[in-house]
Design a protein around this motif. Structure first.
Motif, PDB file in Angstrom:
ATOM      1  N   GLU A 224       4.067 -25.652 -27.083  1.00 27.07           N
ATOM      2  CA  GLU A 224       4.342 -26.223 -28.389  1.00 27.07           C
ATOM      3  C   GLU A 224       5.823 -26.462 -28.613  1.00 27.07           C
ATOM      4  OE1 GLU A 224       2.599 -23.687 -31.271  1.00 27.07           O
ATOM      5  OE2 GLU A 224       0.554 -24.335 -30.853  1.00 27.07           O
ATOM      6  N   GLY A 225       6.090 -27.412 -29.500  1.00 22.80           N
ATOM      7  CA  GLY A 225       7.463 -27.712 -29.876  1.00 22.80           C
ATOM      8  C   GLY A 225       7.632 -27.641 -31.376  1.00 22.80           C
ATOM      9  N   GLY A 226       8.690 -28.264 -31.867  1.00 21.44           N
ATOM     10  CA  GLY A 226       9.047 -28.127 -33.267  1.00 21.44           C
ATOM     11  C   GLY A 226       8.670 -29.282 -34.161  1.00 21.44           C
ATOM     12  N   LEU A 227       7.882 -30.246 -33.682  1.00 24.85           N
ATOM     13  CA  LEU A 227       7.460 -31.330 -34.553  1.00 24.85           C
ATOM     14  C   LEU A 227       6.646 -30.785 -35.727  1.00 24.85           C
ATOM     15  CD1 LEU A 227       6.423 -34.115 -32.029  1.00 24.85           C
ATOM     16  CD2 LEU A 227       8.436 -34.092 -33.507  1.00 24.85           C
ATOM     17  N   PHE A 228       6.707 -31.462 -36.858  1.00 27.98           N
ATOM     18  CA  PHE A 228       6.039 -31.001 -38.070  1.00 27.98           C
ATOM     19  C   PHE A 228       4.549 -30.754 -37.823  1.00 27.98           C
ATOM     20  CE2 PHE A 228       3.803 -31.751 -42.071  1.00 27.98           C
ATOM     21  CZ  PHE A 228       4.456 -30.870 -42.907  1.00 27.98           C
ATOM     22  N   GLY A 229       3.885 -31.690 -37.140  1.00 24.40           N
ATOM     23  CA  GLY A 229       2.465 -31.530 -36.871  1.00 24.40           C
ATOM     24  C   GLY A 229       2.155 -30.303 -36.040  1.00 24.40           C
ATOM     25  N   GLU A 230       3.014 -29.999 -35.075  1.00 23.86           N
ATOM     26  CA  GLU A 230       2.820 -28.797 -34.263  1.00 23.86           C
ATOM     27  C   GLU A 230       3.020 -27.543 -35.100  1.00 23.86           C
ATOM     28  OE1 GLU A 230       4.303 -29.523 -29.874  1.00 23.86           O
ATOM     29  OE2 GLU A 230       5.753 -30.356 -31.277  1.00 23.86           O
ATOM     30  N   ARG A 231       4.020 -27.581 -35.981  1.00 26.81           N
ATOM     31  CA  ARG A 231       4.276 -26.419 -36.836  1.00 26.81           C
ATOM     32  C   ARG A 231       3.132 -26.173 -37.815  1.00 26.81           C
ATOM     33  NH1 ARG A 231       9.268 -29.236 -37.828  1.00 26.81           N
ATOM     34  NH2 ARG A 231       8.993 -28.987 -40.104  1.00 26.81           N
ATOM     35  N   GLN A 232       2.416 -27.252 -38.171  1.00 28.46           N
ATOM     36  CA  GLN A 232       1.297 -27.134 -39.090  1.00 28.46           C
ATOM     37  C   GLN A 232      -0.030 -26.864 -38.378  1.00 28.46           C
ATOM     38  OE1 GLN A 232       1.591 -27.344 -42.602  1.00 28.46           O
ATOM     39  NE2 GLN A 232       3.746 -27.140 -42.051  1.00 28.46           N
ATOM     40  N   GLY A 233      -0.046 -26.985 -37.038  1.00 26.67           N
ATOM     41  CA  GLY A 233      -1.277 -26.736 -36.286  1.00 26.67           C
ATOM     42  C   GLY A 233      -2.215 -27.913 -36.218  1.00 26.67           C
ATOM     43  N   TRP A 234      -1.686 -29.134 -36.342  1.00 25.18           N
ATOM     44  CA  TRP A 234      -2.541 -30.321 -36.327  1.00 25.18           C
ATOM     45  C   TRP A 234      -3.309 -30.461 -35.009  1.00 25.18           C
ATOM     46  CZ3 TRP A 234       0.974 -34.805 -38.562  1.00 25.18           C
ATOM     47  CH2 TRP A 234       1.279 -34.508 -39.894  1.00 25.18           C
ATOM     48  N   HIS A 235      -2.729 -29.991 -33.914  1.00 19.76           N
ATOM     49  CA  HIS A 235      -3.321 -30.191 -32.597  1.00 19.76           C
ATOM     50  C   HIS A 235      -4.388 -29.159 -32.263  1.00 19.76           C
ATOM     51  CE1 HIS A 235      -0.167 -27.254 -32.393  1.00 19.76           C
ATOM     52  NE2 HIS A 235      -0.456 -26.921 -31.153  1.00 19.76           N
ATOM     53  N   LEU A 236      -4.584 -28.163 -33.102  1.00 21.22           N
ATOM     54  CA  LEU A 236      -5.520 -27.077 -32.810  1.00 21.22           C
ATOM     55  C   LEU A 236      -6.918 -27.417 -33.316  1.00 21.22           C
ATOM     56  CD1 LEU A 236      -3.246 -24.039 -33.703  1.00 21.22           C
ATOM     57  CD2 LEU A 236      -3.679 -25.049 -31.451  1.00 21.22           C
TER      58      LEU A 236
END
Length: 282
Positions: free
Chosen positions: A258-270
């Protein structure tokens, strides 16, 4: 746990007190015939284990469905519509270190060190936000960005895209791991008398491998130099993946996932993330 394409042999070297092995929650039986040649019986004095992992018969003949029901959401609200002054970065880490253990010191600026690892964000995408109060004299910003060969970093002033700086790697020729560029402010991008923000979205290539000296691996990934043509930055903020290098929550996928993009921080990819309020794109 993991995914399989074909049946494979699993070999585990573990402490003697390990009495069972599971794969995706299913118990794995020891393969005594397989251990005879490897001298890793179940269990042995050295703690060896050999077992067979098989793909599930229930997974054969899967038909791939059409991908539909697409939805959209802005994944970079830091520079989205309305300008960066609408984005709240108060929870981000304040980047105000004035010393670093890196042997590669900052090139220019006001003494603040903007190296990702110094704040716990060593890998993948890292975002930097530099705040300054505009007087109208500001016309450009110089940035020296270190990301490793083939890195890239895009720069915005408020919600206006300025340019992308990138490295290069071509069969070890013309290698560029660090750039130093001037970013010109377009007319109308600056808001005089208010807090303005330079946003840098940097996708770095990780640390260099060890080379001729021990310092080769101590790459100063981040911003090695920053300077407005007039005036100074008031605050720098930094954000990488949630939890940083030590406290990231997803231990299954690992530190590099994971990185620091907003979507990653929000868990969009999970799996299971609720997108019901997103804009449809069918």
């Amino acid at each position: 746990r993991g995914d399989l394409k074909n049946d494979v042999t699993l070999t585990v070297i573990a402490p003697r007190n390990i009495s069972s092995i599971t794969w995706n929650g299913v118990s794995v039986s020891g393969d005594f015939s397989g251990t005879q040649d490897t001298n890793a019986s179940l269990p042995t004095i050295i703690g060896g284990f050999v077992g067979q992992l098989q793909t599930s018969s229930g997974l054969t003949g899967i038909s791939v469905p059409n991908l539909e029901g697409w939805r959209f959401m802005d994944s970079l609200p830091e520079v989205g519509s309305g300008g960066t002054m609408m984005f709240d970065d108060s929870s981000w880490v304040v980047a105000d270190n004035t010393t670093t253990n890196s042997p590669s010191k900052p090139l220019y600026g006001d003494g603040r060190v903007l190296y990702g690892c110094d704040y716990g964000f060593c890998e993948n995408i890292v975002l930097w936000r530099g705040h300054f109060m505009a007087t109208g004299a500001e016309k450009s910003v110089n940035l020296s960005i270190n990301g490793g060969e083939a890195f890239a970093a895009s720069v915005w002033l408020n919600d206006v895209f300025l340019n992308t700086s990138f490295g290069n790697s071509t069969n070890n020729h013309n290698n560029v791991g660090e750039t130093d560029e001037k970013f010109i402010f377009p007319e109308g991008a600056l808001v005089v008398g208010r807090d303005n923000v330079i946003t840098i979205v940097q996708d770095n290539m990780g640390h260099d491998e060890s080379g001729s000296t021990p310092d080769t691996t101590k790459s100063p990934r981040g911003v090695r130099g920053f300077q407005l043509n007039s005036g100074d930055f008031t605050t720098w903020k930094v954000q990488g993946k949630v939890g940083g290098y030590f406290n990231y929550p997803d231990k299954v996928r690992g530190v590099l996932n994971e990185g620091g993009l907003f979507g990653e921080r929000q868990g969009w990819h999970l799996p299971g993330f609720d997108t019901s309020n997103w804009t449809t794109r069918d």
